[in-house]
Each structure stands twice: as C-alpha cells, then as structure tokens.
Design a protein around this motif. Structure first.
Motif, PDB file in Angstrom:
ATOM      1  N   PRO A 176       1.401  60.567  72.694  1.00  0.00           N
ATOM      2  CA  PRO A 176       0.484  59.637  72.020  1.00  0.00           C
ATOM      3  C   PRO A 176       0.604  59.754  70.503  1.00  0.00           C
ATOM      4  N   GLU A 177       0.251  58.681  69.814  1.00  0.00           N
ATOM      5  CA  GLU A 177       0.449  58.624  68.377  1.00  0.00           C
ATOM      6  C   GLU A 177      -0.279  59.743  67.640  1.00  0.00           C
ATOM      7  N   GLU A 178      -1.525  60.017  68.020  1.00  0.00           N
ATOM      8  CA  GLU A 178      -2.267  61.049  67.289  1.00  0.00           C
ATOM      9  C   GLU A 178      -1.686  62.436  67.534  1.00  0.00           C
ATOM     10  N   VAL A 179      -1.095  62.635  68.716  1.00  0.00           N
ATOM     11  CA  VAL A 179      -0.438  63.917  69.006  1.00  0.00           C
ATOM     12  C   VAL A 179       0.840  64.035  68.182  1.00  0.00           C
ATOM     13  N   GLN A 180       1.559  62.927  68.069  1.00  0.00           N
ATOM     14  CA  GLN A 180       2.761  62.951  67.237  1.00  0.00           C
ATOM     15  C   GLN A 180       2.430  63.348  65.801  1.00  0.00           C
ATOM     16  N   VAL A 181       1.381  62.759  65.243  1.00  0.00           N
ATOM     17  CA  VAL A 181       0.999  63.084  63.862  1.00  0.00           C
ATOM     18  C   VAL A 181       0.666  64.570  63.736  1.00  0.00           C
ATOM     19  N   ALA A 182      -0.134  65.074  64.681  1.00  0.00           N
ATOM     20  CA  ALA A 182      -0.506  66.495  64.646  1.00  0.00           C
ATOM     21  C   ALA A 182       0.729  67.386  64.765  1.00  0.00           C
ATOM     22  N   MET A 183       1.665  66.995  65.620  1.00  0.00           N
ATOM     23  CA  MET A 183       2.886  67.772  65.825  1.00  0.00           C
ATOM     24  C   MET A 183       3.736  67.794  64.553  1.00  0.00           C
ATOM     25  N   TYR A 184       3.975  66.621  63.947  1.00  0.00           N
ATOM     26  CA  TYR A 184       4.812  66.567  62.754  1.00  0.00           C
ATOM     27  C   TYR A 184       4.210  67.382  61.612  1.00  0.00           C
ATOM     28  N   ARG A 185       2.886  67.372  61.487  1.00  0.00           N
ATOM     29  CA  ARG A 185       2.252  68.026  60.349  1.00  0.00           C
ATOM     30  C   ARG A 185       2.216  69.551  60.451  1.00  0.00           C
ATOM     31  N   THR A 214      19.249  48.071  75.520  1.00  0.00           N
ATOM     32  CA  THR A 214      17.990  48.490  76.154  1.00  0.00           C
ATOM     33  C   THR A 214      17.019  47.320  76.323  1.00  0.00           C
ATOM     34  N   TYR A 215      17.492  46.095  76.114  1.00  0.00           N
ATOM     35  CA  TYR A 215      16.636  44.918  76.255  1.00  0.00           C
ATOM     36  C   TYR A 215      16.392  44.551  77.717  1.00  0.00           C
ATOM     37  N   LEU A 216      17.367  44.817  78.593  1.00  0.00           N
ATOM     38  CA  LEU A 216      17.307  44.327  79.971  1.00  0.00           C
ATOM     39  C   LEU A 216      16.197  45.045  80.744  1.00  0.00           C
ATOM     40  N   GLY A 217      15.123  44.310  81.033  1.00  0.00           N
ATOM     41  CA  GLY A 217      13.975  44.927  81.704  1.00  0.00           C
ATOM     42  C   GLY A 217      13.307  45.988  80.856  1.00  0.00           C
ATOM     43  N   GLY A 218      13.403  45.853  79.528  1.00  0.00           N
ATOM     44  CA  GLY A 218      12.908  46.889  78.631  1.00  0.00           C
ATOM     45  C   GLY A 218      11.406  47.101  78.713  1.00  0.00           C
ATOM     46  N   LYS A 219      11.012  48.368  78.680  1.00  0.00           N
ATOM     47  CA  LYS A 219       9.599  48.735  78.687  1.00  0.00           C
ATOM     48  C   LYS A 219       9.431  49.991  77.856  1.00  0.00           C
ATOM     49  N   ILE A 220       8.497  49.953  76.875  1.00  0.00           N
ATOM     50  CA  ILE A 220       8.312  51.111  76.009  1.00  0.00           C
ATOM     51  C   ILE A 220       7.066  51.896  76.414  1.00  0.00           C
ATOM     52  N   PHE A 221       7.082  53.191  76.073  1.00  0.00           N
ATOM     53  CA  PHE A 221       5.998  54.110  76.425  1.00  0.00           C
ATOM     54  C   PHE A 221       5.639  54.955  75.208  1.00  0.00           C
ATOM     55  N   VAL A 222       4.347  55.016  74.901  1.00  0.00           N
ATOM     56  CA  VAL A 222       3.811  55.935  73.893  1.00  0.00           C
ATOM     57  C   VAL A 222       2.518  56.487  74.475  1.00  0.00           C
ATOM     58  N   GLY A 223       2.564  57.715  74.962  1.00  0.00           N
ATOM     59  CA  GLY A 223       1.380  58.287  75.599  1.00  0.00           C
ATOM     60  C   GLY A 223       0.929  57.443  76.776  1.00  0.00           C
ATOM     61  N   GLU A 224      -0.358  57.099  76.792  1.00  0.00           N
ATOM     62  CA  GLU A 224      -0.904  56.289  77.887  1.00  0.00           C
ATOM     63  C   GLU A 224      -0.580  54.804  77.727  1.00  0.00           C
ATOM     64  N   PHE A 225      -0.042  54.431  76.566  1.00  0.00           N
ATOM     65  CA  PHE A 225       0.256  53.027  76.287  1.00  0.00           C
ATOM     66  C   PHE A 225       1.655  52.678  76.773  1.00  0.00           C
ATOM     67  N   SER A 226       1.803  51.493  77.372  1.00  0.00           N
ATOM     68  CA  SER A 226       3.123  50.985  77.724  1.00  0.00           C
ATOM     69  C   SER A 226       3.082  49.467  77.697  1.00  0.00           C
ATOM     70  N   GLN A 227       4.222  48.856  77.417  1.00  0.00           N
ATOM     71  CA  GLN A 227       4.319  47.397  77.478  1.00  0.00           C
ATOM     72  C   GLN A 227       5.780  46.996  77.613  1.00  0.00           C
TER      73      GLN A 227
END
Length: 624
Positions: A321-330, A160-173
């Motif tokens: 998004p990270e805060e949604v993930q936390v709320a979901m897991y809990r 997954t390195y080739l042209g890899g781009k990660i996404f977490v909610g509105e964040f991406s890089q």
C-alpha cells in the motif's frame, strides 16, 4: 509524401513498445507496408520501468541488434545520460554496456523514427480482433472503433497491456502501465485462434522527487570515461559524455521490519495476484522473505531525464500500500524526507506459451501470426526489441517469398533467447543471462558485428558505407594480429621493470609480442611504449585484437564445439513426422516431440525429456 492504400497493408504490428517499434521499422525498411497500432501515441517506446538500456547480457542483445540493423542502440546513444561498462573485473565474455537514458527523449527519438520511415503508418487505436481467411491465414485486424485493416501478417507485441491489471496494496484496477488503458478484448480473439495464454506479473518501483533526496548520505556512482557507444556506426563519430550521476543506497533492519509487519497487505502474499513473477527481478517484499538473514539490499537512485526531477528507485519494486511504501522508503539513509511522484505497483498481464511458436516467431497453425516481447513470456526492453526485430524481418520475408531468418544459438544471444523460448518454454518471465549460452566466449558484445553484420547487410538493413567500414576494420584486425605474431620484443630494463610491476616475470630472451600479450597481466595498450612501429588503430579494432590473441586457445576449443553441434542443427525434422511410428523412442520423448515439433535435430536435443539415446534413434532413422 507517404501514401497508404486505404485500409490495406502488408503487416499490422499490435503494440508500439520496444518490440513493436523494432518489428515495424525492420519490416518497413525491408519494403513492406506496415501499420503500427498503439493504445496511445504518447506511449511509443515507453519505458515504464527503469529508463536504462543494456546491462549484464542485455548489452550483448543491444549490440547484436545494432549489428543486424535495429534501432535500439542508436536510440540509447542519442539519449544517454550516463554510461558504464559492467563486469570489467571479469573476462570479456561478460563485459556488458549499460546506459541510463532520458526517458522522454528516448520516446521522442523512436516516435520520430517511426513517423519518418517510408511505408510505415503509426496509428492510435486498440486492436480487438485478428481475423483469418483461407487455410487459417491472417487476413485482417479490427480495432475497438470498428476499423478493419486488411493485412497479410500480424505481429502481437502487446507488452503488459494485454489483460493488464495493476495492484497496490488492497487497491487494484484494470490498467496498462503508467495508468494507460489496458487491451482487454484481444485475449479472447487469440484464444479463439487456438493460442494458450497464461498470466505473468511484473513490478515497477516508485518515482520520487529529486529535491526530497539527501544525496550526501548516499554513494555517488559516476559513468565511465571515455564513453563507449552501443552502436557500431557511432564509434568515433562524436564524443559522448556522461551528463548526470547515479547514486547507491541500502535498505536496513528498520526497512525490513516495516515490510514484514505489512506483508498481509501485500497482494503478492494475500493471494490477489495470480500471475507468475520474474525470478531474477523480485520485489523488495520477495527479497526480504526469501533472504531473511540478509541485513541489507542495494538500491540505485537514478535520473529519469534532464528536464524532470523524477528519480527512479531501482531495486525497490513493490506492490505494498502507498502509505507503507512511504514509511519503508523513509527508513533508508538519504530518503528520510522523500516524496513520491509515482507509486510503485505490480501489473499482471496475458502472454502466450512460447512453445507454440516456430523459431521464426510465427505461431504454429496460424500462418502470418507472429509474437514478440513480453507477449512471448520474456521480461526486459532488450529481450523485447530483439524479438520484435526477428518477427518483423520474418513477417516481411515470408510475404516476399524469401527464406526466413533463423539465428543459431551458437552465433548469437538472440538465437539463444529464441531457441530457449520455443524449445524449452518458460515458467516465469524469461530474462537473458550470459550463463544461458554454451558458447559465451564466442558470443561477446565486442564481436557482435563480426558475427551478425554480414547477415544485416545481406538483409539490406546495413548500409553499404557501414558494411565497407566494417570490412576495413576486420582487415586492420587481421593485419595487426599477424604483425604481433611476427614481432619480437627484446628484454630491456624499462620493459622488465614494467612487467615486474604488473606482477609477471621479466624477459630473459626475446619473445613474440603476441606471446607476451597472452599473459593475463599484459594489455595491448600497456605494450604501446615498447612497440614503436604500432599502427594507429580504431579503439574497437584494438579491443578485438587483444581479446582474440589473449584467448586464442579457448576460442579455438569453443569453435570446435560449435562445429560438432552444427551437424545436428543442419538435420531437419519435418513438420509431419510421426514420432510414434519411430521404434526405439521412449514414450516421454514421443510425447514431447509430437507436441513441440522441433525444426532440427539440434533443437530436439535441447528439449527436456529427450535423451541422448533418443537423439541417436532419430539420427539412425534420418540416415535411413
């Protein structure tokens, strides 16, 4: 001491994940000089998703790889935390071994194997260009720092390195897995060589702190005893034991409410992610949307290693998004106080249309260039490893002027996987399943040695000692099958009471032991008290004796099916065949055959759009 001819190698392997490691080890063990490139030496054989090996159908691949001389099965045995045989309640065709492994130990094991293998150099560096010379053949690879390495072949195993781009909610890089650097420039070089690339997507769940979990609110899942190893060479060599338990938990209505209320913040549903995701391993967002009536979804809480408190939430991959993930897991019982250590994310990456590859995994039109793993459109460590092995072996054999290794789909799941890729292609990340094979009763994990170890031995990747042990076990098996076919079991009060307790009819007259064993309720081990002359068999031999006797009729029918199909597989179709000039072929068949260039008539018969009538036309044409 290893020596390397400054900058000149036989093969460059680009990427040191599961595909790249197996490719490099196989090629070097066959006598080639290999350089294995990785963006980070700390990521060799990394497990960015769940640190587990095997599972349904995937366990078959690992056993097959081991029978051929690959390394993954031995690595899994050496780093196993928990082992389970899946699908025990079903027939032997779908029994699949799965091991939860220590992630860091697995990396260390594979890195040491690579570093200590003669003729193999592990090199940190990003490959940005593949150069070709006369006749378009691979001639060199170039790194981002300007290093140029002359080679005769290159294997692209970029994961997954080739042209890899990660996404977490509105964040991406732009990023590789686990926050590593992506490989950006190589995609353009591959396009320049004529390869058609597309974007796929996969996801990984969060890692959470063990001390923040209340395991008393979850179901404990312990491993099987005794532990069955993956590697045929490890049977009986040492006693393996389960070291840590796993746990099972479930989402609920509140979990699903949190997800639905935040779908607009998911890059999957907001349009930011363009890549196609895996159909058989969807994110939790996908599960909630696709199955709105399902009240809960299962998840597994699994350890990452002995010396870490990281736990993996299998079944909860997400890009929310990270805060949604936390709320979901809990909202999940046992995770009410959970603390994240690594946030779940989705990752997009470039991969090739695998119909551009030959069954050897060499790129059509670019001699010496091979693809393996997620670069070929697959998902999973096991699928990657077996492709890497095949690509590494074939690159080495081509350089040595030897016949290529092409595994039949009737003889292995590896052959099925590669044939599916190069013949049918894939519209989403390909995952191996037992249902993908027409011959799954023959392609069991228990008999992978019978099917493939002679091939591994012929290649030179199975040692003489291991091969002689294999031959000895096969002789034991045949002798025991013959003994059971000739042995009479007489009725007795003890035997009949045992049979009635199993729910099967008591004996009224003597019967052959093999006939009794063919009853569904009767097992080879259960018959032992009524068979005092039984020899002391290796557990693997005993397993095969029972299966081959119990399913003899079905096995014979499927073998006859294989023989009928093998006739088509031996009829070659030349690379230069002009299908448009063959009268009687439908236009769709002509277009598909011209584009995909199947190697054999059997492969042509599996192309979507090529009908049985078209195959008949080709058979007549070849006969003339």
């Amino acid at each position: 001491m290893k020596t390397y001819p400054g900058g000149k190698f036989d093969i460059a392997v680009i990427g040191a994940g599961h595909a790249g490691v197996e490719a490099a080890l196989a090629a070097a063990r066959l006598g080639c000089r290999v350089v294995l490139f990785t963006i980070s030496l700390d990521s060799v054989a990394n497990m960015p998703c769940n640190p587990s090996i095997g599972g349904t159908a995937k366990g078959h691949l690992v056993r097959e790889l081991d029978a051929l001389g690959g390394e993954m099965g031995r690595a899994a045995d050496a780093t196993m935390l928990q082992s389970r045989m899946l699908n025990r309640g079903k027939g032997p065709a779908v029994h699949s071994l799965r091991a939860q492994c220590d992630r860091a130990a697995y990396h260390r094991y594979m890195k040491e194997k690579v570093e200590s293998t003669p003729g193999l150099l592990l090199r940190q560096g990003e490959v940005v260009e593949i150069q070709t010379g006369p006749e378009g053949r691979v001639s060199a690879v170039v790194t981002a720092m300007g290093g140029r390495y002359e080679v005769k072949a290159a294997i692209v195993a970029t994961g997954t390195y080739l042209g890899g781009k990660i996404f977490v909610g509105e964040f991406s890089q732009e990023s590789g897995p686990d926050g590593t650097h992506p490989a950006k420039a190589l995609s353009e070089s591959l396009r320049g060589l004529g390869l058609s690339l597309r974007r796929f997507k996969t996801g990984t769940p969060a890692r959470v702190h063990r001390d923040s979990i209340d395991f008393s609110r979850m179901e404990e899942q312990r491993g099987d005893e005794p532990v069955v190893p993956f590697s045929f060479g490890n049977w009986g060599k040492r006693e393996y034991r389960n070291l840590l338990p796993c746990h099972v938990a479930y989402t609920n209505g509140e979990t699903h409410r949190v997800i639905r209320e935040n779908l607009g913040r998911s890059p999957l549903y907001g349009g930011e992610i363009q890549g196609v995701g895996p159909r058989y391993c969807p994110s939790i967002e996908d599960k909630v949307v696709r199955f709105p009536d399902k009240e809960r979804h299962q998840l597994f809480v699994e350890p990452m290693g002995l010396d870490t408190r990281e736990m993996y939430l299998q079944g909860l991959s997400s890009s929310l998004p990270e805060e949604v993930q936390v709320a979901m897991y809990r909202t999940i019982p046992g995770l009410e106080q959970v603390e994240l250590m690594r946030t779940a994310y989705a990752i997009e990456y470039d991969c090739v249309d695998p119909t551009q590859l030959r069954p050897t995994l060499e790129v059509k039109g670019v001699p010496g260039l091979y693809g393996a793993g997620q670069f070929n459109g697959t998902s999973g460590y096991e699928e990657a490893a077996v492709q890497g092995f095949v690509a590494g072996v074939n690159a080495a054999l081509a350089i040595q002027g030897k016949e290529p290794l092409v595994l039949e789909r009737s003889g292995s799941y590896i052959g099925t996987l590669i044939d599916d890729l190069v013949t049918k292609g894939c519209m989403d990340p390909y995952r191996m399943m037992t249902s993908r094979s027409e011959y799954r009763l023959l392609l069991r994990q228990d008999n992978a040695d019978l099917r493939l170890m002679p091939i591994g031995y012929k290649l030179g990747l199975i040692s003489e000692g291991q091969y002689q042990e294999f031959l000895g076990q096969q002789r034991q098996k045949e002798e025991e099958k013959a003994r059971l076919e000739g042995l009479s079991i007489h009725p007795s009060p003890e035997l009949n009471a045992w049979l009635e307790g199993l729910g099967t009819a008591p004996l009224e007259r003597p019967v052959r032991a093999a006939e009794l064993l063919r009853r569904p309720q009767v097992t080879y081990g259960g018959l032992a008290p009524f068979d005092p002359g039984r020899p002391d068999l290796h557990p693997h031999v005993a397993e095969q004796v029972e299966i081959e006797i119990k399913y003899q009729g079905y096995l014979r029918k499927q073998q006859a099916q294989v023989e009928r199909m093998r006739r088509l597989e031996t009829m070659p179709l030349g690379d230069g065949m002009d299908y448009a000039a063959i009268r009687g072929l439908r236009l769709e068949a002509v277009e598909k055959l011209q584009r995909l260039r199947p190697a054999t008539l059997g492969q042509a018969s599996r192309i979507s759009g090529v009908s049985p009538a078209d195959i008949s036309v080709l058979m007549i044409y070849l006969a003339r």
